[in-house]
Design a protein around this motif. Structure first.
Motif, PDB file in Angstrom:
ATOM      1  N   ALA A   1      78.788  21.740  41.565  1.00 16.26           N
ATOM      2  CA  ALA A   1      80.076  22.131  42.116  1.00 16.26           C
ATOM      3  C   ALA A   1      79.863  22.916  43.408  1.00 16.26           C
ATOM      4  N   THR A   2      80.767  22.691  44.375  1.00 12.95           N
ATOM      5  CA  THR A   2      80.717  23.464  45.608  1.00 12.95           C
ATOM      6  C   THR A   2      81.312  24.851  45.362  1.00 12.95           C
ATOM      7  N   ALA A   3      82.339  24.896  44.521  1.00 13.31           N
ATOM      8  CA  ALA A   3      82.969  26.176  44.222  1.00 13.31           C
ATOM      9  C   ALA A   3      83.609  26.095  42.836  1.00 13.31           C
ATOM     10  N   GLY A   4      83.939  27.272  42.296  1.00 10.78           N
ATOM     11  CA  GLY A   4      84.617  27.304  41.006  1.00 10.78           C
ATOM     12  C   GLY A   4      83.666  27.536  39.848  1.00 10.78           C
ATOM     13  N   THR A   5      84.249  27.714  38.666  1.00 14.98           N
ATOM     14  CA  THR A   5      83.424  27.954  37.486  1.00 14.98           C
ATOM     15  C   THR A   5      83.847  27.041  36.351  1.00 14.98           C
ATOM     16  N   ILE A   6      82.873  26.723  35.488  1.00 17.60           N
ATOM     17  CA  ILE A   6      83.149  25.972  34.274  1.00 17.60           C
ATOM     18  C   ILE A   6      82.622  26.823  33.126  1.00 17.60           C
ATOM     19  N   VAL A   7      83.488  27.221  32.226  1.00 18.59           N
ATOM     20  CA  VAL A   7      83.058  28.009  31.075  1.00 18.59           C
ATOM     21  C   VAL A   7      83.306  27.180  29.829  1.00 18.59           C
ATOM     22  N   PHE A   8      82.240  26.971  29.071  1.00 22.98           N
ATOM     23  CA  PHE A   8      82.385  26.204  27.841  1.00 22.98           C
ATOM     24  C   PHE A   8      82.018  27.084  26.664  1.00 22.98           C
ATOM     25  N   ASP A   9      82.949  27.220  25.729  1.00 22.36           N
ATOM     26  CA  ASP A   9      82.691  27.951  24.500  1.00 22.36           C
ATOM     27  C   ASP A   9      82.147  29.351  24.797  1.00 22.36           C
ATOM     28  N   GLY A  10      82.683  29.979  25.842  1.00 25.37           N
ATOM     29  CA  GLY A  10      82.251  31.331  26.159  1.00 25.37           C
ATOM     30  C   GLY A  10      81.026  31.434  27.041  1.00 25.37           C
ATOM     31  N   HIS A  11      80.382  30.281  27.337  1.00 19.99           N
ATOM     32  CA  HIS A  11      79.202  30.341  28.203  1.00 19.99           C
ATOM     33  C   HIS A  11      79.518  29.710  29.547  1.00 19.99           C
ATOM     34  N   ASP A  12      79.082  30.371  30.612  1.00 20.88           N
ATOM     35  CA  ASP A  12      79.258  29.803  31.937  1.00 20.88           C
ATOM     36  C   ASP A  12      78.217  28.700  32.132  1.00 20.88           C
ATOM     37  N   ILE A  13      78.676  27.472  32.307  1.00 23.11           N
ATOM     38  CA  ILE A  13      77.729  26.364  32.453  1.00 23.11           C
ATOM     39  C   ILE A  13      77.729  25.802  33.871  1.00 23.11           C
ATOM     40  N   THR A  14      78.354  26.529  34.799  1.00 22.83           N
ATOM     41  CA  THR A  14      78.504  25.990  36.157  1.00 22.83           C
ATOM     42  C   THR A  14      77.169  25.651  36.806  1.00 22.83           C
ATOM     43  N   ARG A  15      76.135  26.449  36.517  1.00 26.09           N
ATOM     44  CA  ARG A  15      74.843  26.221  37.167  1.00 26.09           C
ATOM     45  C   ARG A  15      73.754  25.803  36.176  1.00 26.09           C
ATOM     46  N   MET A  16      74.158  25.371  34.999  1.00 25.94           N
ATOM     47  CA  MET A  16      73.174  25.040  33.962  1.00 25.94           C
ATOM     48  C   MET A  16      72.533  23.677  34.262  1.00 25.94           C
ATOM     49  N   PRO A  17      71.216  23.512  33.984  1.00 28.41           N
ATOM     50  CA  PRO A  17      70.607  22.187  34.202  1.00 28.41           C
ATOM     51  C   PRO A  17      71.240  21.114  33.305  1.00 28.41           C
ATOM     52  N   VAL A  18      71.252  19.876  33.781  1.00 29.82           N
ATOM     53  CA  VAL A  18      71.934  18.796  33.059  1.00 29.82           C
ATOM     54  C   VAL A  18      71.498  18.707  31.600  1.00 29.82           C
ATOM     55  N   HIS A  19      70.174  18.760  31.368  1.00 28.47           N
ATOM     56  CA  HIS A  19      69.697  18.465  30.020  1.00 28.47           C
ATOM     57  C   HIS A  19      70.050  19.551  29.022  1.00 28.47           C
TER      58      HIS A  19
ATOM     59  N   LEU B   1      87.187  24.872  26.689  1.00 30.44           N
ATOM     60  CA  LEU B   1      86.666  24.604  28.034  1.00 30.44           C
ATOM     61  C   LEU B   1      87.615  25.204  29.053  1.00 30.44           C
ATOM     62  N   CYS B   2      87.089  26.101  29.895  1.00 28.45           N
ATOM     63  CA  CYS B   2      87.902  26.699  30.951  1.00 28.45           C
ATOM     64  C   CYS B   2      87.362  26.248  32.292  1.00 28.45           C
ATOM     65  N   VAL B   3      88.172  25.554  33.050  1.00 21.98           N
ATOM     66  CA  VAL B   3      87.758  25.149  34.389  1.00 21.98           C
ATOM     67  C   VAL B   3      88.610  25.921  35.375  1.00 21.98           C
ATOM     68  N   ARG B   4      87.938  26.616  36.301  1.00 20.29           N
ATOM     69  CA  ARG B   4      88.665  27.462  37.253  1.00 20.29           C
ATOM     70  C   ARG B   4      88.310  27.086  38.691  1.00 20.29           C
ATOM     71  N   ASP B   5      89.306  26.706  39.466  1.00 16.93           N
ATOM     72  CA  ASP B   5      89.147  26.461  40.911  1.00 16.93           C
ATOM     73  C   ASP B   5      87.955  25.563  41.240  1.00 16.93           C
ATOM     74  N   LEU B   6      87.740  24.582  40.416  1.00 17.84           N
ATOM     75  CA  LEU B   6      86.568  23.725  40.575  1.00 17.84           C
ATOM     76  C   LEU B   6      86.729  22.850  41.814  1.00 17.84           C
TER      77      LEU B   6
END
Lengths: 426, 258, 328
Positions: B57-75, B6-11
């Protein structure tokens, strides 16, 4: 207490945990084949035939009983009773039982929507109406039920998706009123679209037809008994679908969004899809019930499908119980039998002449125009205060009481109340 | 060292004028137990809600297992392999323990609505498979006794276990535990500590948890992140972080009781 | 997506306001004839009058919902009972109008409190759906009872108000005094309620109990009693609504059906918002009147629901509602 050392979990999933299902299916298939055969050959449905069939069916279940016993036996017995009922009781009562099945079909849909998915609909009359009109119009155009009923179901389901769409953006009361506004608009369209629905005058509905003359065989289901079996078969089908939904991941997803949308979404449940599915399934079932309703009553008009029908359906679920499919049946029985009971009460009252004033007033009460609604109201209040799980809950208690007979304790079924049951932030 | 899970950047996220999380950056390595600590209102649960996409998130990125999930729907988060528990338990109150755990399997279903409605043999096989998997979780957490009980009647400690079980039933790659020990007594907390180490060692699941109980944090954590006013103030081994001057300042006066 | 909805919502509000003020402006510019403008204003006023009745029923619903989270489906029946009580005092017992009206309102308030104690209290803590059904059941019973009470029955009755058959002329626009009285009385009542909720101890206690039951309880507010009082206030407001409706409709057992217009009003405004209920009621009353006048037959009846659906789709929490999100 459950048996812990087992190797298969299959029995948890079965409809009848003790293996009655195969026998039930065999019996029903046998029955359907024979009745179908009789119908196709245009032979009259002979009394002796029914009796033989019932005896054979009872025999199959006797065997099941000797092997496994349990719930399957009782449901089997109920099945036999339901199958032989038309030849034991008069046509009037058969007609009433048919209505029980009609409402129970809609009830199964409501158990799914309200009980399982926790979505409120004040607009079920719209689906009911939609099914009734589609089936009636296709019937008038000469289509048989193999076309008209699926079409009614499908159109209602689509309407269900449309009405369910607001569910994606709103919850609780807002949703309830959105469905209700939608139903009102549907009702108004039915009343105004003269060229198709004949407006407020309503339309006569023909008997359901199976097959086409051009195919060489055609059965018109016009007697009470035939309609009864049509309704019974469709009810059993609906019930199986309902139970299947309940025991499958789809049903669990619905249960999850009922209890916590946040947790459900975090576990991977797509809220939009699940809610829409619940609405569509429930609407489809209400549509099927509506289609049958029209065929049984032979007449439909917009004023049969007002908000009062939606409310009646909800009352049915309150009285029957939302927790299980049984509730749909119990509620339907209530809904059909209640007016009968009240008119029986009216008939049983002695004439008011010559009685003291107070007594005369009491005697005249059941004939008062608002009496029926008042009794309904009273029953709703009493059920919710004393038996929120409805007739089904009452039934469970009675069953447990007999099972535990001498050991029954008074506090056993005391309800747990949560005083901070705030639903504002769900 | 391998690639972080899990990579969290400037969240960052803002509620009105409040920056609840303000430029948080951290990595979680596969197989570790990563704990987020911080005073109340530091933004710990908010980070969880951001990672599990309940908040945007207002800003920043969340990358999980190589996939960017910052804008992914909850489900869709669960399908990625992230499962979580909640601070105040979000169980399905009117269902049984078994049903709750089975919802955890939701992301693994392969059959669709039609198969469910007709309950085809495929759907049946799948159900039995899910049951077997859930029974493993039940055995793992000693929940046999409660299997068919409704959540509504269960004591708090058991509910916490059930919630952990529901997350485990999802067979996640990453498990988010929001205050696993809150509301538990001393024995239950110890039990929880064993389970978290077992989850890491036996099941090989990466754990990110929020925790106040420092002895639990010290027992199970590989690395600790300290948060204050939405900002990361220290990352490192438990002892390093606790010795960090800023962390001491953040906790001033309350560190001995925490 | 959310942004699109929000933008559409702003567009809708702007269009509605523009449409509303357009006729006078157009008339001033000489583009619309004076007679048409008078017609329009006439419709707006009579719509507003009926809208005030919707608003008051909606207000009662909102008061109860805000405090107790109970959606009272029997609010229409409370209004019906209130109207009948006023009718009893004024027409049957022959009291002067104002005395009878006050007595009727008071009696209805007591009835409301009794409803809370006897019917609603026992089901507190059950799911919202169950409570809704209880109030619905109570409504059935109330309607049924009203129809068997001697002197009430299933006939239609009238209450003769001091304003009957008189008119007020505002320039060329002619308003019946009954309509004018409704609008004025609603405005007065709103002012009174505002003062009550912001300046009296009981009003403040009601507000506190509505916002957080537990906190209010810990602060020493007898929450249960306050809830009963709220039912009383709400039933009193319902009786006033009934009294207002009496001259433009009739007093009869089915008049509670007005709730099917009051609910859209309450939801439109944002369920739980008091100003919202008033605005919602006015919007629905005016839209209905205008739809009835300018659109083909049939649109009048669905107008309220079309407006409701459109608003809810664009702004699911209503005009003045708040989005509440659960904290996890």
């Amino acid at each position: 207490m459950r048996f812990l050392l087992r190797t298969s979990y299959g029995q948890d999933i079965r409809l009848f945990p003790f293996g009655g299902a195969p026998a039930l299916w065999t019996g029903l298939a046998l029955w359907a084949a024979i009745v179908g055969g009789l119908n196709v050959a245009s032979l009259p449905l002979v009394r002796e035939g029914w009796l033989a069939l019932a005896a054979g069916y009872a025999l199959v279940f006797g065997l099941v009983l000797s092997r496994w016993g349990g719930a399957a036996f009782w449901y089997g017995l109920l099945g036999v009773a339901v199958i032989v009922a038309p030849m034991l009781v008069g046509t009037y009562f058969v007609g009433q039982l048919t209505f029980v099945f009609v409402y129970a079909i809609a009830g199964v849909g409501l158990v799914i929507l309200l009980g399982l998915a926790g979505q409120i609909s004040l607009g079920h009359a719209a689906f009911f109406a939609c099914g009734a009109y589609v089936a009636a119009i296709l019937n008038a155009e000469g289509w048989d039920i193999l076309v008209s009923l699926p079409a009614a179901v499908l159109v209602s389901a689509v309407l269900g998706v449309v009405i369910g769409l607001p569910a994606l953006r709103m919850t609780g009361i807002y949703l309830g009123f959105a469905t209700y506004a939608f139903a009102f608009i549907v009702e108004e369209i039915l009343a105004r679209w003269d060229s198709v629905t004949n407006g407020t005058l309503g339309i006569a509905v023909g008997s359901p037809v199976l097959g086409y003359e051009s195919w060489g065989w055609q059965a018109v289901l016009e007697t009470e008994v035939e309609l009864y079996f049509l309704a019974l078969a469709l009810f059993v089908g609906t019930l199986v679908v309902g139970l299947n939904v309940q025991r499958s991941p789809t049903g669990r997803a619905m249960m999850a969004i009922r209890d916590s949308e946040t947790a459900a979404a975090s576990m991977g449940v797509n809220l939009a899809v699940t809610k829409t599915t619940a609405f569509a399934l429930s609407a489809a079932m209400a549509g099927l019930a509506g289609a049958l309703y029209g065929h049984v009553l032979h007449f439909i008009s917009p004023e049969q499908f007002t908000i009062l029908l939606s409310i009646n359906l909800l009352v049915m679920m309150i009285v029957g119980g939302l927790g299980a499919m049984h509730g749909a049946v119990f509620g339907a029985v209530f809904l059909v039998m209640m007016p009968q009971a009240i008119s029986a009460l009216k008939g049983a009252m002695p004439p008011a002449e010559g009685l003291p004033e107070v007594l005369a007033f009491l005697v005249s009460l059941p004939s008062a125009p608002g009496f029926e609604a008042g009794i309904y109201g009273l029953i709703i209040i009493l059920f919710i205060i004393f038996e929120p799980m409805g007739l089904h809950g009452l039934w469970l208690k009675v069953k447990t009481w007999f099972r535990l007979f001498p050991l029954y304790k008074k506090g056993m079924f005391k309800r747990q109340k949560s005083y901070m049951a705030s639903e504002r932030n769900r | 060292m391998s690639r972080p899970l899990l990579c969290v950047r400037d969240l960052a996220i803002q509620f009105g004028g409040v920056r609840a999380v303000d430029g948080a950056t951290f990595d979680v390595m596969p197989g570790e137990v990563f704990t987020i600590i911080g005073p109340n209102g530091a933004g710990k649960s908010t980070i969880f809600n951001l990672v599990s996409r309940i908040y945007d998130a207002t800003a920043g990125t969340i990358v999980f297992d190589g996939h960017d999930i910052t804008r992914m729907p909850v489900h869709r988060i669960a399908a990625q392999g992230i499962a979580r528990t909640f601070q105040n338990n979000e169980l399905f109150e009117y269902a049984t323990v078994l049903q709750n755990l089975l919802v955890g399997r939701h992301r693994h279903r392969r059959t669709g609505l039609l198969a469910h409605v007709l309950f085809t043999p495929g759907a049946r096989r799948e159900e039995e498979h899910h049951r077997r998997k859930v029974e493993e979780v039940i055995d793992f957490l000693d929940l046999q006794h409660y299997r068919d009980q409704s959540i509504a009647g269960l004591p708090y400690g058991v509910r916490k276990k059930v919630e952990l079980g529901r997350a485990l039933a999802a067979e996640p790659k990453l498990l988010l535990l929001d205050e696993p020990s809150s509301g538990l007594n001393v024995e239950e907390t110890e039990e929880m500590s064993f389970w978290i180490s077992d989850i890491k060692k036996l099941l090989g699941i990466t754990v990110v948890m929020i925790e106040h109980d420092m002895s639990l944090v010290n027992d199970v954590s590989d690395r600790v992140l300290a948060l204050n006013y939405g900002k990361v103030i220290a990352v490192g081994t438990p002892s390093e972080v606790q010795a960090h001057p800023e962390v001491v300042r953040a906790y001033l006066g309350s560190e001995d009781t925490a | 997506m959310e942004r699109v909805f929000a933008a559409l919502w702003r567009l809708l509000v702007a269009a509605a306001l523009l449409g509303f003020v357009a006729p006078p402006v157009l008339a001033a510019l000489g583009l619309v004839s004076g007679a048409d403008l008078v017609n329009y204003l006439q419709q707006v006023v009579s719509g507003a009058a009926l809208g005030c009745v919707y608003a008051l029923v909606a207000l009662g619903i909102v008061l109860i919902y805000k405090a107790t989270e109970t959606i009272n489906f029997a609010q229409g029946e409370l209004m019906m009972l209130g109207a009948f009580l006023c009718f009893t005092f004024v027409a049957i017992l022959g009291l002067p109008f104002w005395a009878g009206a006050l007595l009727g309102i008071g009696a209805c308030a007591v009835l409301g409190m009794a409803t809370d104690r006897i019917v609603v209290r026992p089901v507190v803590g059950q799911p919202a759906f169950a409570i809704v059904m209880v109030t619905l059941g109570f409504g059935f019973v109330a309607r049924s009872l009203a129809s068997v009470i001697p002197g009430w029955g299933t006939d239609t009755h009238t209450i003769v108000t001091p304003f009957a058959n008189q008119i007020v002329a505002l320039g060329p626009v002619v308003i019946s005094q009954d309509h004018a009285a409704i609008i004025v009385a609603t405005a007065l009542l709103c002012g009174l309620l505002y003062l009550f909720f912001t300046h009296t101890k009981l009003g403040l206690a009601m507000q506190a109990a509505s916002q957080n039951q537990l906190a209010a309880y810990y602060m020493g507010i007898p929450v249960k009693t306050v809830f009963t009082m709220i039912w009383g206030v709400s039933a009193g407001v319902a009786a006033i609504a009934g009294l207002m409706l009496a001259p433009i409709a009739f007093v009869h057992t089915q008049m509670g059906m007005i709730i099917f217009k009051a609910f859209p009003a309450a939801v439109l405004g944002g369920f739980g918002s008091i100003p919202g209920a008033i605005v919602g009621g006015l919007v629905i009353g005016i839209v209905e009147a205008l739809a009835g006048f300018y659109l083909p037959e049939g649109f009048k009846d669905v107008a309220a629901y079309v407006v409701l659906l459109v608003v809810l789709l664009l702004k699911p929490e209503g005009i003045f509602g708040h989005v509440r999100k659960k904290k996890v």
